[in-house]
Design an enzyme around this catalytic site. Structure first.
Site, PDB file in Angstrom:
ATOM      1  N   CYS A  87      30.723  17.541  60.130  1.00  0.00           N
ATOM      2  CA  CYS A  87      30.864  16.125  59.794  1.00  0.00           C
ATOM      3  C   CYS A  87      32.186  15.536  60.281  1.00  0.00           C
ATOM      4  CB  CYS A  87      30.716  15.907  58.289  1.00  0.00           C
ATOM      5  SG  CYS A  87      32.012  16.687  57.335  1.00  0.00           S
ATOM      6  N   ASP A  90      40.285  18.274  60.295  1.00  0.00           N
ATOM      7  CA  ASP A  90      41.333  19.077  59.669  1.00  0.00           C
ATOM      8  C   ASP A  90      41.340  20.499  60.204  1.00  0.00           C
ATOM      9  OD1 ASP A  90      42.813  17.348  57.984  1.00  0.00           O
ATOM     10  OD2 ASP A  90      41.039  17.145  56.726  1.00  0.00           O
ATOM     11  N   GLU A 146      37.376  23.268  56.374  1.00  0.00           N
ATOM     12  CA  GLU A 146      38.314  22.505  57.193  1.00  0.00           C
ATOM     13  C   GLU A 146      39.722  23.098  57.168  1.00  0.00           C
ATOM     14  OE1 GLU A 146      38.423  18.432  55.886  1.00  0.00           O
ATOM     15  OE2 GLU A 146      38.452  18.967  53.774  1.00  0.00           O
ATOM     16  N   HIS A 175      43.235   8.594  59.738  1.00  0.00           N
ATOM     17  CA  HIS A 175      42.178   8.007  58.924  1.00  0.00           C
ATOM     18  C   HIS A 175      41.932   6.547  59.257  1.00  0.00           C
ATOM     19  CE1 HIS A 175      42.570  11.729  56.526  1.00  0.00           C
ATOM     20  NE2 HIS A 175      41.268  11.571  56.557  1.00  0.00           N
TER      21      HIS A 175
HETATM   22  C1  PEP Z   1      37.476  16.410  58.585  1.00  0.00           C
HETATM   23  O1  PEP Z   1      38.601  16.807  58.286  1.00  0.00           O
HETATM   24  O2  PEP Z   1      36.909  16.715  59.667  1.00  0.00           O
HETATM   25  C2  PEP Z   1      36.735  15.525  57.673  1.00  0.00           C
HETATM   26  C3  PEP Z   1      35.473  15.217  57.888  1.00  0.00           C
HETATM   27  O3  PEP Z   1      37.417  15.007  56.613  1.00  0.00           O
HETATM   28  P1  PEP Z   1      38.500  13.803  56.736  1.00  0.00           P
HETATM   29  O4  PEP Z   1      38.463  13.333  58.165  1.00  0.00           O
HETATM   30  O5  PEP Z   1      38.103  12.761  55.769  1.00  0.00           O
HETATM   31  O6  PEP Z   1      39.769  14.493  56.394  1.00  0.00           O
HETATM   32 MG    MG Z   2      39.219  16.554  56.221  1.00  0.00          MG
END
Ligand code: PEP
Ligand code: MG
Length: 579
Positions: A503, A456, A432, A192
């Protein structure tokens, strides 16, 4: 001159002075002093506490200028630094009675108190990270340096931050205008912190192993976020190359502007581009690119590293955002705390495998009051624009129903209170977790839309921790298994006419654009900085060729085979465009 290689996580180029900081949890081995040294050791401790207090006072003065949310934390810090009964007195006693050196006595007492606080009712556990930070600062002074985190917060000029690791909380607290780039020992492309760096448009290279040892504060460094390379004390030729590359990058970024938020392939297939954001201030950057809508608003970053916003503050934030983007949609994803986005106020106890544990929607269920507050705030803000609500890490339709059940009960509550909300707010889920992709038909009977979280999805399909640099080479979103889940989800959505977007980082990585388009995706959501990289790629693609590529990759033996097919595709495309 020295060249170091790490993972590409946030494109961009930077050159400047390095600031090396160690931000991880400190560990101090047990150590004792001779009887004759005991009083000197106590004085050393008192001086370190006084120096830490001075650091915090400086921080308090600066907080008023650009660290607004820190003011409350500073009050807690000062209270700890004056706590004779629980902290300071017992440390002195450990030195005098056990003859521990001051560093170990501090480590031991502060760690014990942290553990005690963790077992008590709120709000005491929520003070633990502040106590840990104070411990780190005092130990930093005892070891003859300034507190590392204090250095981070006191950035006076622009620097390249070199750290062992940065938590999203630390990244969120930084004065962003002063950070030229992030370079870290640990972390992977889908951590993150890497995602946050991309959002902030700050170049970053992570997972270098021991960059904190190879670079000294004050060294001149070049960070090439495209190649994942860091050059320490570059020669003149490298500086010249850097300057020419920077000029080209700036020129290419200026060119992109989308009409009605849509990019076109060579055969005029429309690909809608949406934005990923983690705070409202990022909306103008999307609008400048002609983007009409937000496909992913990661709301947890409103909370991380700052005071918990109450319902009214959240409502105002969401409302402003919805109004700014109206009539175009904003997809507000409910809090996705847990794992590497750990927040002591919602996190539970230590977990061996936090990515497989209390995370995202599971934490929202466990902290229903907090979840309901967020839902109230979103719903009350919904009349301001075109609002969508999305739940993260949904495992199956049962979990989605449970989340919707809470949402409906919040709507009932608001209705009874006479509060306005948009009853037509669309509700969707992220795909995800493989179990959700494999049972997507069930979800499709109940959702208004779906969005593929490829970060994920890749992590859970391949059993590769997205933050672990030891396995970063295995984190392959192009693995045939991941592509199969994307393809099946996409086909199922198409059959019933359910809107689907992607996304995750894959959607904003131009390398993968032909694959996603070939798998049937027509909406890609990404951070604004990725748009100038993805849109020109789309313009060079032909739908039929993308479909052929996707089919071949789906049938590939393994990740390496799929990678070769993708590389061949890019090679042919670039030969064609040179002709
Ligand atoms: C993902 O897992 O691709 C996602 C968009 O959520 P995050 O990266 O915030 O876990
Ligand atoms: Mg995610």
């Amino acid at each position: 001159m020295r060249r170091l290689r790490g993972s590409v996580v946030s494109e961009g180029l930077a050159r400047g002075e390095a600031l090396v900081v160690a931000t991880g949890e400190v560990y101090v081995p047990e150590g004792r002093v001779a009887e004759a040294m005991v009083e000197r050791e106590v004085q050393r401790f008192d001086r370190a506490v006084a120096a830490t207090r001075r650091d915090i006072e400086v921080l308090r003065n600066e907080a008023r200028q650009h660290l607004g949310e820190m003011t409350e934390i500073i009050g807690t810090y000062l209270a700890f630094l004056g706590d004779e009964a629980t902290l300071l007195g017992p440390v002195r006693r450990l030195v005098r009675e056990e003859r521990y050196n001051a560093t170990y006595a501090t480590f031991r007492r502060f760690s014990d108190v942290s553990r005690e606080l963790e077992g008590l009712p709120e709000p005491l556990p929520s003070r633990v990270p502040d106590l840990v930070d104070i411990k780190r600062r005092i130990i930093g002074h005892l070891r003859g340096g300034r507190g590392p985190v204090a250095e981070l917060e006191r950035l006076r000029r622009k620097v390249v931050i070199i750290a062992d690791d940065l938590s999203p909380t630390q990244t969120a607290k930084l004065d962003r205008d002063k950070v030229l780039a992030f370079v870290t020992d640990r972390g992977g492309p889908a951590s993150h912190t890497a995602i946050l760096a991309r959002h902030l448009g700050i170049p970053a290279v992570v997972g270098l192993g021991n960059v904190t040892k190879a670079v000294r504060s004050g060294d001149h460094v070049i960070v090439d976020g495209m190649l994942g390379e860091v050059i320490v004390t570059p020669d003149d030729e490298s500086v010249r190359q850097f300057q020419s590359k920077s000029r080209k990058l700036a020129a290419s970024r200026k060119k992109v502007h989308l009409g009605h938020g849509v990019a076109h392939t060579r055969d005029r297939t429309e690909i809608r581009i949406l934005g990923n954001i983690d705070r409202g201030e990022q909306v103008p950057a999307l609008q400048e690119l002609g983007i009409e809508g937000v496909g992913l608003f990661r709301t947890e970053f409103l909370f991380l590293g700052r005071r918990m916003p109450d319902e009214e503050e959240q409502r105002l934030h969401y409302g402003r955002l919805l109004a700014d983007m109206a009539p175009h949609p904003i997809c507000i994803r409910t809090m996705d705390f847990g794992a590497d986005k750990w927040d002591h106020r919602v996190g539970g106890q230590h977990e061996e495998n936090p990515f497989l544990g209390m995370r995202a929607i599971r934490l929202s269920f466990a902290h229903e009051t907090l979840f309901r507050t967020q839902l109230r705030a979103i719903l009350r803000a919904s009349p301001a624009g075109n609002c969508r609500i999305m739940f993260p890490m949904i495992m199956d339709v049962g979990e989605f129903r449970r989340a919707v059940g809470i949402l409906r009960s919040v709507q009932d509550e608001l209705r009874a209170e006479g509060q306005a909300y948009d009853p037509n707010t669309k509700i969707g889920a992220m795909i995800e977790v493989p179990s959700a992709a494999l049972t997507v038909e069930n979800l499709l009977r109940e959702v208004d839309f779906l969005s593929l979280g490829t970060n994920d999805l890749t992590q859970y399909t391949l059993a590769v921790d997205r933050t672990n640099p030891l396995v970063a080479n295995l984190f392959d979103p192009h693995h045939p298994s991941v592509l199969r889940l994307i393809s099946d989800t996409s086909e199922a959505c198409l059959r019933v006419g359910c809107p689907l977007s992607a996304c995750g980082e894959m959607a904003g990585t131009s390398d993968y654009t032909p694959v996603l388009i070939g798998l049937g995706l027509t909406t890609l959501s990404m951070a604004s900085r990725r748009v100038p990289l993805v849109v020109p790629r789309i313009a060079k693609l032909h739908l039929a060729e993308c479909r052929d590529l996707a089919q071949a990759m789906l049938a590939a033996d393994d990740a390496a085979h799929a990678r070769r097919l993708l590389d061949d595709f890019h090679r042919k495309a670039s030969t064609r465009s040179r002709r």
